[in-house]
Design an enzyme around this catalytic site. Structure first.
Site, PDB file in Angstrom:
ATOM      1  N   TYR A 142       1.027  -1.163   0.060  1.00 25.09           N
ATOM      2  CA  TYR A 142       0.084  -0.030  -0.106  1.00 25.09           C
ATOM      3  C   TYR A 142       0.943   1.330  -0.013  1.00 25.09           C
ATOM      4  O   TYR A 142       0.398   2.365  -0.559  1.00 25.09           O
ATOM      5  CB  TYR A 142      -1.090   0.045   1.218  1.00 25.09           C
ATOM      6  CG  TYR A 142      -2.262  -0.784   1.068  1.00 25.09           C
ATOM      7  CD1 TYR A 142      -2.136  -2.128   0.824  1.00 25.09           C
ATOM      8  CD2 TYR A 142      -3.492   0.052   1.444  1.00 25.09           C
ATOM      9  CE1 TYR A 142      -3.383  -2.773   0.782  1.00 25.09           C
ATOM     10  CE2 TYR A 142      -4.712  -0.370   0.998  1.00 25.09           C
ATOM     11  CZ  TYR A 142      -4.641  -1.968   0.850  1.00 25.09           C
ATOM     12  OH  TYR A 142      -5.968  -2.466   0.881  1.00 25.09           O
ATOM     13  N   LYS A 187       3.017 -15.240   2.613  1.00 22.15           N
ATOM     14  CA  LYS A 187       3.254 -16.149   1.182  1.00 22.15           C
ATOM     15  C   LYS A 187       4.456 -16.451   1.069  1.00 22.15           C
ATOM     16  O   LYS A 187       5.357 -15.919   0.048  1.00 22.15           O
ATOM     17  CB  LYS A 187       2.690 -15.442   0.001  1.00 22.15           C
ATOM     18  CG  LYS A 187       2.458 -15.964  -1.166  1.00 22.15           C
ATOM     19  CD  LYS A 187       1.478 -17.200  -1.288  1.00 22.15           C
ATOM     20  CE  LYS A 187       1.575 -17.872  -2.630  1.00 22.15           C
ATOM     21  NZ  LYS A 187       0.844 -18.921  -2.546  1.00 22.15           N
ATOM     22  N   ASP A 219      -3.126 -18.352   0.576  1.00 21.65           N
ATOM     23  CA  ASP A 219      -4.535 -18.869  -0.322  1.00 21.65           C
ATOM     24  C   ASP A 219      -5.060 -20.033   0.450  1.00 21.65           C
ATOM     25  O   ASP A 219      -6.016 -20.219   0.398  1.00 21.65           O
ATOM     26  CB  ASP A 219      -3.710 -19.654  -1.488  1.00 21.65           C
ATOM     27  CG  ASP A 219      -2.424 -20.205  -1.371  1.00 21.65           C
ATOM     28  OD1 ASP A 219      -1.701 -20.219  -0.248  1.00 21.65           O
ATOM     29  OD2 ASP A 219      -1.802 -21.035  -2.418  1.00 21.65           O
ATOM     30  N   ASP A 243      -6.373  -6.942   4.215  1.00 22.58           N
ATOM     31  CA  ASP A 243      -7.504  -6.238   3.458  1.00 22.58           C
ATOM     32  C   ASP A 243      -8.373  -7.439   3.236  1.00 22.58           C
ATOM     33  O   ASP A 243      -9.683  -7.191   3.207  1.00 22.58           O
ATOM     34  CB  ASP A 243      -6.987  -5.302   2.661  1.00 22.58           C
ATOM     35  CG  ASP A 243      -7.899  -4.883   1.905  1.00 22.58           C
ATOM     36  OD1 ASP A 243      -9.113  -4.156   2.417  1.00 22.58           O
ATOM     37  OD2 ASP A 243      -8.130  -4.597   0.519  1.00 22.58           O
ATOM     38  N   ASP A 247     -12.110  -8.805   4.913  1.00 18.59           N
ATOM     39  CA  ASP A 247     -13.606  -8.987   4.224  1.00 18.59           C
ATOM     40  C   ASP A 247     -14.079 -10.354   4.121  1.00 18.59           C
ATOM     41  O   ASP A 247     -15.135 -10.455   4.449  1.00 18.59           O
ATOM     42  CB  ASP A 247     -13.330  -8.504   2.596  1.00 18.59           C
ATOM     43  CG  ASP A 247     -13.470  -7.070   2.471  1.00 18.59           C
ATOM     44  OD1 ASP A 247     -13.355  -6.203   3.561  1.00 18.59           O
ATOM     45  OD2 ASP A 247     -14.065  -6.415   1.476  1.00 18.59           O
TER      46      ASP A 247
END
Ligand code: IPM
Ligand code: MG
Length: 352
Positions: A142, A187, A219, A243, A247
């Protein structure tokens, strides 16, 4: 005690829902003998309309001077075509960075009365889901260098060891107060930042021997959240993974209009906001659900002001309103008592 709260009502339903949180805080103040002073300030689309920029210096100043910040939501289609450096979202990113709010707490809690809104099929619906996502908020992709070249574009993801350590420590601290289970998501099979992340988690874990630590690839974590969400207690992860996963976690609860969040730094000043967006299509119609914002105010009392009893009073008032069958339109089914935004605020305030 007297507390100054900067109010960023924002865009869309922002003003509708923040007004109800202010109402509830007013009741808490009266009952427990505190004075909450509210200082309104503009950020996001409303600031673009007035000043031509999403985050005026004046807004940052007011937020820094306050004891905490309560924010509704920013953005909407009206500002979709402004240049990228002036989008309403920049206000959020700027506030997070300038207030040093490196850790973002997003509790995903399922209310038993609302579990039928969980989008998973019956056999997968968890009982009493209660996950805390701790998202790194001021680093990673970001905030890394971004550039458009003649033939392509890039966004740099980089982390300093210290940036990882402070948010990971915070996640461990929360795990200690909960079920002592921490899942770190990365990851590390692909990204160097993730390999560093994992190293830091392992080092910090030595200071928290009673916390069970798990590392998951992002994942796999996304998949596990759907097939077995109850396995999680605290999840800690970098900015963009957080983020996305927050959600996903919040949707699984079926209560997206009910979920609060807190963004905290090293000091007591925090930024508190609902997880949901500005829903411009229903703005000003007295139908938005104010509960996520009201619960964000409760988080403010707990984390910024250390007012535990007062925070619980709000949380219990919300629980009672739900148990008594009161619902705003987004969560209303046959047999429930439908209320508007203002009336829901009234009921919750009356239960304080
Ligand atoms: C969030 C939002 C923001 C983010 C956007 C609006 C910049 O999605 O708070 O999760 O990506 O952090
Ligand atoms: Mg998001």
């Amino acid at each position: 005690m007297k507390y100054t709260i900067a109010l960023v009502k924002g865009d869309g339903i922002g003003p509708d829902i923040v007004t109800e949180a202010v109402k509830v805080l007013g009741k808490v103040g009266k009952k427990y003998g505190h004075e909450f002073d509210f200082v309104e300030t503009l950020a996001g689309g409303s600031a673009i309309d007035k000043y031509g920029i999403p985050l005026p210096d004046e807004t940052v100043k007011k937020c820094k001077e306050a004891d905490s910040v309560l924010l509704g939501a920013v953005g909407g289609p009206k500002w979709d075509n402004v240049e990228s450096s002036k989008r309403p979202e920049k206000a959020l990113l700027g506030l997070r960075a300038q207030l040093g709010l490196f850790s973002n707490l997003r509790p995903a809690v399922m209310y038993p009365e609302l579990s039928s809104a969980c989008p998973l099929k019956e056999s997968l619906i968890p009982e009493g889901l209660d996950i805390l996502v701790v998202r790194e908020l001021t680093g990673g992709i970001y905030f890394g260098e971004k550039k458009r070249t003649e033939t392509g574009a890039y966004d740099v993801m980089s982390y300093e060891r210290s940036e990882i350590e402070r948010v990971v420590r915070r996640a461990f601290d929360f795990a200690m107060l909960r079920r002592k289970k921490l899942t770190s998501v990365d990851k590390a099979n692909v990204l160097e930042t993730s390999r560093l992340w994992r190293e830091v988690v392992s080092e910090v874990s030595k200071d928290y021997p009673s916390v069970e630590v798990n590392n998951l690839y992002v994942d796999n974590a996304a998949m596990q959240l759907v097939i077995n969400p109850s396995q999680f207690d605290v999840i800690v992860t970098e900015n963009m993974f957080g983020d996305i996963l927050s959600d996903e976690a919040s949707m699984i609860t079926g209560s997206i209009g009910m979920l609060a969040s807190a963004s905290l730094g090293q000091s007591n000043v925090g930024l508190y906001e609902p997880i949901h967006g500005s829903a411009p299509d229903i703005a000003g119609k007295n139908i938005a659900n104010p509960i996520a914002t009201i619960l964000s105010a409760a988080m403010m009392l707990r984390y910024s002001f250390s007012l535990k009893n007062e925070a619980e009073a709000i949380e219990n008032a919300v629980k009672k309103a739900i148990q008594d069958g009161y619902r705003t339109k987004d969560i209303c089914k046959d047999g429930d008592k439908l209320l508007g935004t203002t009336e829901m605020g009234d009921v919750i305030a009356s239960y304080i």
